[in-house]
Design an enzyme around this catalytic site. Sequence first.
Site, PDB file in Angstrom:
ATOM      1  N   THR A  27       0.822  -1.066  -0.001  1.00 31.85           N
ATOM      2  CA  THR A  27      -0.067   0.072  -0.087  1.00 31.85           C
ATOM      3  C   THR A  27       0.942   1.264  -0.018  1.00 31.85           C
ATOM      4  O   THR A  27       2.169   1.238   0.227  1.00 31.85           O
ATOM      5  CB  THR A  27      -0.921  -0.052   1.225  1.00 31.85           C
ATOM      6  N   VAL A  90       7.132  -2.549   7.351  1.00 31.87           N
ATOM      7  CA  VAL A  90       7.343  -0.966   7.352  1.00 31.87           C
ATOM      8  C   VAL A  90       7.898  -0.537   6.109  1.00 31.87           C
ATOM      9  O   VAL A  90       9.135  -0.613   5.682  1.00 31.87           O
ATOM     10  CB  VAL A  90       8.200  -0.671   8.596  1.00 31.87           C
ATOM     11  N   LYS A  91       7.128   0.167   5.296  1.00 30.08           N
ATOM     12  CA  LYS A  91       7.733   0.695   3.956  1.00 30.08           C
ATOM     13  C   LYS A  91       8.150   2.178   4.171  1.00 30.08           C
ATOM     14  O   LYS A  91       7.386   3.138   4.708  1.00 30.08           O
ATOM     15  CB  LYS A  91       6.337   0.593   3.075  1.00 30.08           C
ATOM     16  N   ILE A  92       9.383   2.271   3.888  1.00 27.32           N
ATOM     17  CA  ILE A  92      10.049   3.418   4.177  1.00 27.32           C
ATOM     18  C   ILE A  92      10.528   4.246   2.870  1.00 27.32           C
ATOM     19  O   ILE A  92      11.339   3.708   2.192  1.00 27.32           O
ATOM     20  CB  ILE A  92      11.274   3.368   5.044  1.00 27.32           C
TER      21      ILE A  92
END
Length: 222
Positions: A27, A90-92
């Site tokens: 997402t 965790v998308k960073i």
Amino acid sequence: MKFFIDTANVEEIRKAKNLGVLDGVTTNPSLLSKENLSIKEIDNHYLSICKILEETGKKGDISAEIISSNYEDIIQEGEKLSSIHPKIVVKIPISKNGLKAIQYFSKKNIKTNCTLVFSSGQALLAAKAGSNYVSPFIGRIDDLSSNGLTLIKEIKDIYDTFHFKSKIIGASIRNTLHIIECAKIGIYAVTSPLKIIETLLYHPLTNKGLEKFLKDYKEKIY
Ligand code: E4P
């Protein structure tokens, strides 16, 4: 090659599960913003997606993107996201603080996906920081009259040469050719809207062939 679905829409994720092509979900804030959610509803929304992923019986996970940009806030937001469910990654977005946070999460065994990657240099830094996934954006590079797939091949070669553990997720998928070429290059996964994966199903000769098989059967078999 794994098929991740690039959406925050629960219905679309369910459809992908029913089609048997749900290996994971990615997402981003823009996708989330299409779901008509209040801030209070977001954690529960992620939780519903995690439950669908659990139903597949596969190891698939969901990348949930942080919106903070300073280091302390990224850490706080990332820890909160990862505490929602073990399937949350965790998308960073890549940046100095982002890389520092990826190193922090890597030491704490919290999975990360380094996103908004548009060059081999960025992919190299993300891998050195210990990101579990790295997401180069193919379609957005093509949009600027460059070749997104060339970047994918370049990153794959670099990672293979140095045995980096980061897995490449081909992102910003715009058409079936992107998916096929990623499979030929041999990357870990693509993340795509479901409708592009469904388009892989269709071929006019399949439709024509099926029509004739059924016609012959009905006309000549008694
Ligand atoms: C990556 O994980 C992003 O969510 C995504 O693939 C962006 O794609 P877009 O260029 O179609 O917005």
